[in-house]
Design a protein around this motif. Sequence first.
Motif, PDB file in Angstrom:
ATOM      1  N   GLY A   1       0.789  -1.224   0.000  1.00 38.99           N
ATOM      2  CA  GLY A   1       0.000   0.000   0.000  1.00 38.99           C
ATOM      3  C   GLY A   1       0.817   1.267   0.000  1.00 38.99           C
ATOM      4  N   GLN A   2       2.138   1.175   0.129  1.00 42.91           N
ATOM      5  CA  GLN A   2       2.989   2.366   0.173  1.00 42.91           C
ATOM      6  C   GLN A   2       3.686   2.654  -1.153  1.00 42.91           C
ATOM      7  N   GLN A   3       3.464   1.813  -2.157  1.00 44.76           N
ATOM      8  CA  GLN A   3       4.230   1.949  -3.393  1.00 44.76           C
ATOM      9  C   GLN A   3       3.682   2.994  -4.354  1.00 44.76           C
ATOM     10  N   TYR A   4       2.384   3.270  -4.305  1.00 39.39           N
ATOM     11  CA  TYR A   4       1.798   4.191  -5.276  1.00 39.39           C
ATOM     12  C   TYR A   4       0.986   5.285  -4.598  1.00 39.39           C
ATOM     13  N   THR A   5       1.624   5.949  -3.633  1.00 38.14           N
ATOM     14  CA  THR A   5       1.048   7.143  -3.019  1.00 38.14           C
ATOM     15  C   THR A   5       2.088   8.253  -3.111  1.00 38.14           C
ATOM     16  N   ALA A   6       1.615   9.479  -3.032  1.00 36.63           N
ATOM     17  CA  ALA A   6       2.530  10.619  -3.116  1.00 36.63           C
ATOM     18  C   ALA A   6       3.196  10.918  -1.783  1.00 36.63           C
ATOM     19  N   SER A   7       2.610  10.437  -0.686  1.00 33.84           N
ATOM     20  CA  SER A   7       3.095  10.822   0.637  1.00 33.84           C
ATOM     21  C   SER A   7       3.910   9.749   1.341  1.00 33.84           C
ATOM     22  N   ASP A   8       3.713   8.465   1.019  1.00 34.45           N
ATOM     23  CA  ASP A   8       4.398   7.398   1.737  1.00 34.45           C
ATOM     24  C   ASP A   8       5.826   7.192   1.222  1.00 34.45           C
ATOM     25  N   ASP A   9       6.647   6.644   2.083  1.00 33.74           N
ATOM     26  CA  ASP A   9       8.021   6.300   1.726  1.00 33.74           C
ATOM     27  C   ASP A   9       8.032   4.875   1.196  1.00 33.74           C
ATOM     28  N   ALA A  10       8.194   4.718  -0.112  1.00 32.54           N
ATOM     29  CA  ALA A  10       8.172   3.389  -0.728  1.00 32.54           C
ATOM     30  C   ALA A  10       9.423   2.583  -0.388  1.00 32.54           C
ATOM     31  N   ARG A  11      10.464   3.273   0.076  1.00 31.36           N
ATOM     32  CA  ARG A  11      11.716   2.622   0.477  1.00 31.36           C
ATOM     33  C   ARG A  11      12.311   1.777  -0.647  1.00 31.36           C
ATOM     34  N   VAL A  12      12.429   2.387  -1.810  1.00 32.44           N
ATOM     35  CA  VAL A  12      12.998   1.678  -2.952  1.00 32.44           C
ATOM     36  C   VAL A  12      14.482   1.439  -2.719  1.00 32.44           C
ATOM     37  N   LEU A  13      15.006   0.411  -3.391  1.00 28.91           N
ATOM     38  CA  LEU A  13      16.408   0.037  -3.215  1.00 28.91           C
ATOM     39  C   LEU A  13      17.309   0.598  -4.315  1.00 28.91           C
ATOM     40  N   GLY A  14      16.713   1.229  -5.310  1.00 28.72           N
ATOM     41  CA  GLY A  14      17.489   1.794  -6.404  1.00 28.72           C
ATOM     42  C   GLY A  14      16.595   1.945  -7.618  1.00 28.72           C
ATOM     43  N   ASN A  15      17.199   2.372  -8.737  1.00 24.59           N
ATOM     44  CA  ASN A  15      16.448   2.565  -9.973  1.00 24.59           C
ATOM     45  C   ASN A  15      17.279   2.059 -11.146  1.00 24.59           C
ATOM     46  N   VAL A  16      16.731   1.101 -11.889  1.00 22.58           N
ATOM     47  CA  VAL A  16      17.497   0.458 -12.961  1.00 22.58           C
ATOM     48  C   VAL A  16      17.652   1.341 -14.188  1.00 22.58           C
ATOM     49  N   PHE A  17      16.850   2.416 -14.295  1.00 24.96           N
ATOM     50  CA  PHE A  17      17.019   3.331 -15.419  1.00 24.96           C
ATOM     51  C   PHE A  17      18.068   4.394 -15.122  1.00 24.96           C
ATOM     52  N   GLN A  18      18.322   4.633 -13.838  1.00 25.99           N
ATOM     53  CA  GLN A  18      19.368   5.581 -13.457  1.00 25.99           C
ATOM     54  C   GLN A  18      20.733   4.904 -13.418  1.00 25.99           C
ATOM     55  N   THR A  19      20.772   3.624 -13.110  1.00 22.68           N
ATOM     56  CA  THR A  19      22.039   2.878 -13.122  1.00 22.68           C
ATOM     57  C   THR A  19      21.857   1.649 -14.015  1.00 22.68           C
ATOM     58  N   SER A  20      21.755   0.465 -13.431  1.00 24.27           N
ATOM     59  CA  SER A  20      21.526  -0.759 -14.189  1.00 24.27           C
ATOM     60  C   SER A  20      20.983  -1.817 -13.234  1.00 24.27           C
ATOM     61  N   VAL A  21      20.470  -2.901 -13.786  1.00 18.65           N
ATOM     62  CA  VAL A  21      19.971  -3.984 -12.950  1.00 18.65           C
ATOM     63  C   VAL A  21      21.095  -4.532 -12.080  1.00 18.65           C
ATOM     64  N   ARG A  22      22.252  -4.782 -12.684  1.00 17.85           N
ATOM     65  CA  ARG A  22      23.364  -5.370 -11.936  1.00 17.85           C
ATOM     66  C   ARG A  22      23.832  -4.451 -10.811  1.00 17.85           C
ATOM     67  N   GLU A  23      23.904  -3.141 -11.076  1.00 19.57           N
ATOM     68  CA  GLU A  23      24.366  -2.214 -10.043  1.00 19.57           C
ATOM     69  C   GLU A  23      23.386  -2.149  -8.871  1.00 19.57           C
ATOM     70  N   VAL A  24      22.090  -2.103  -9.170  1.00 20.91           N
ATOM     71  CA  VAL A  24      21.102  -2.089  -8.090  1.00 20.91           C
ATOM     72  C   VAL A  24      21.148  -3.399  -7.316  1.00 20.91           C
ATOM     73  N   TRP A  25      21.293  -4.505  -8.034  1.00 20.29           N
ATOM     74  CA  TRP A  25      21.256  -5.840  -7.439  1.00 20.29           C
ATOM     75  C   TRP A  25      22.330  -6.036  -6.371  1.00 20.29           C
ATOM     76  N   ASN A  26      23.435  -5.312  -6.491  1.00 16.70           N
ATOM     77  CA  ASN A  26      24.517  -5.470  -5.514  1.00 16.70           C
ATOM     78  C   ASN A  26      24.866  -4.175  -4.790  1.00 16.70           C
ATOM     79  N   ASN A  27      23.940  -3.205  -4.809  1.00 15.55           N
ATOM     80  CA  ASN A  27      24.244  -1.980  -4.071  1.00 15.55           C
ATOM     81  C   ASN A  27      24.088  -2.197  -2.571  1.00 15.55           C
ATOM     82  N   GLU A  28      24.382  -1.182  -1.796  1.00 17.92           N
ATOM     83  CA  GLU A  28      24.379  -1.324  -0.340  1.00 17.92           C
ATOM     84  C   GLU A  28      23.006  -1.691   0.197  1.00 17.92           C
ATOM     85  N   LYS A  29      21.943  -1.126  -0.362  1.00 17.34           N
ATOM     86  CA  LYS A  29      20.604  -1.418   0.151  1.00 17.34           C
ATOM     87  C   LYS A  29      20.216  -2.869  -0.107  1.00 17.34           C
TER      88      LYS A  29
END
Length: 440
Positions: free
Chosen positions: A327-355
């Motif tokens: 329920g927190q993924q598609y609201t303007a106010s909640d923190d979705a707590r995403v782990l990264g973005n594959v369009f800003q970096t890559s799948v591999r980079e997100v897959w092994n980032n700190e988060k």
Amino acid sequence: MIAHKDDIGRGTGAAARSGLGTRLNPIRLLQRVAKRGAYMHQMIHGALRRSGWFVEQLTFRRLMNMATTGVQFFLKSERMHALPVIVKIDISPMCNLSCTTCVHADPHGDPQLEKQEFKPQHRMSVEQFRRIIDEIRGKASAVSLYYVGDPLVHPDLDEMCSIARDAKLNVHISTNFSFSLTDARLKRMIDSGLTHLTVCVDGLSQKKYELTRVGGRIERVLNNLERMCRFRRELGRTYPKIEVQYIKFQHNVDELEPARNLLLGWGIDQFTDFWGDLGNYVDRDPGTFRIIGPRENKRIPQCYWPHGNIVIKYNGDVIPCCTYRIGQQYTASDDARVLGNVFQTSVREVWNNEKYRQARRMVSNPQSVLHDPALKDHFCYGCPAIFETTSDTPFKMANHLKWEEHYELGADGRPIPKHPHFRPVSVTQVGLPSGEMASV
């Protein structure tokens, strides 16, 4: 309603009917072992239900990727040498129905449901999709093209299936199938490269079906299914493999066996049934239950998602699973707590980032949260898979409760919750092994 995020259902029965029970004796052995831990038991049943995603179109590289994932899972590795085995891509969160359990449900004063925001422009482009596929080809085994929406709302679904299939990936969608689909549209789906289709059929009569599949028309679903099976047979095709998912409630359980017999007679490949929940996904979001403390560390991780699967939202944002913080993924106010973005970096980079490494650390050793306060801000914090919580409280399982206990029909024939929505505040402390409390 999501056609429901990899629910377990009757994996063992489905496997037996398809012959998997005799061929996969090692997994049957693992099932017995897994009874010692509910989550491992769930994981293996889920793998049995989705076995085709792993074994069909199998190559040596994919086999090695799966094997490496398995080894690193049991070793509790934080940095993965393998890429995700299953990639869940949320091509669009839009849906045509307002099912009672979903984030698309009619709010009726529920503040969390009222905050949900879904717009037609919320969809992944073909080029963005192609970029993801190019990164995972040869490693991942399957892509599943949905999360909280119905993939049939995306105008480029067939092209996306074709792109993934050209990369020799198994391609899965799950849909309510309550659309007015022409013969030509169904044949395009068969020709698109789609390999696995899950269709939700929660009853045979409209009166019972619409109590939870709000806005759906069961005659459309059944008509689409019958024609899909017939066209696949007439075209001499093996794919897509068709699974019907029947979510049981006390008001529709009497139609279960007639539905099974009817649909298997049409030629579907698998029929899966399991008990539904009369609550809503937002009832299980953080803030609706108390966090008692992290679970004790075990020999193996207590959740498999961060090691083997990934969820990519339509805008490239990544979350580690599709079963928590829905329920927190598609609201303007909640923190979705995403782990990264594959369009800003890559799948591999997100897959092994700190988060992502933090996610693997938490599922491997839940007690680590007591020594690293930064983990309280992580997506996985408070998840019942790795924390002792009171999260069972909001569950309203249909094998124990009746629809009439929680809903009534409004003047427009749509369900209205009988009881006010309860949103208890979660605690901000967890228990230490010594019996003392620590702020988190």
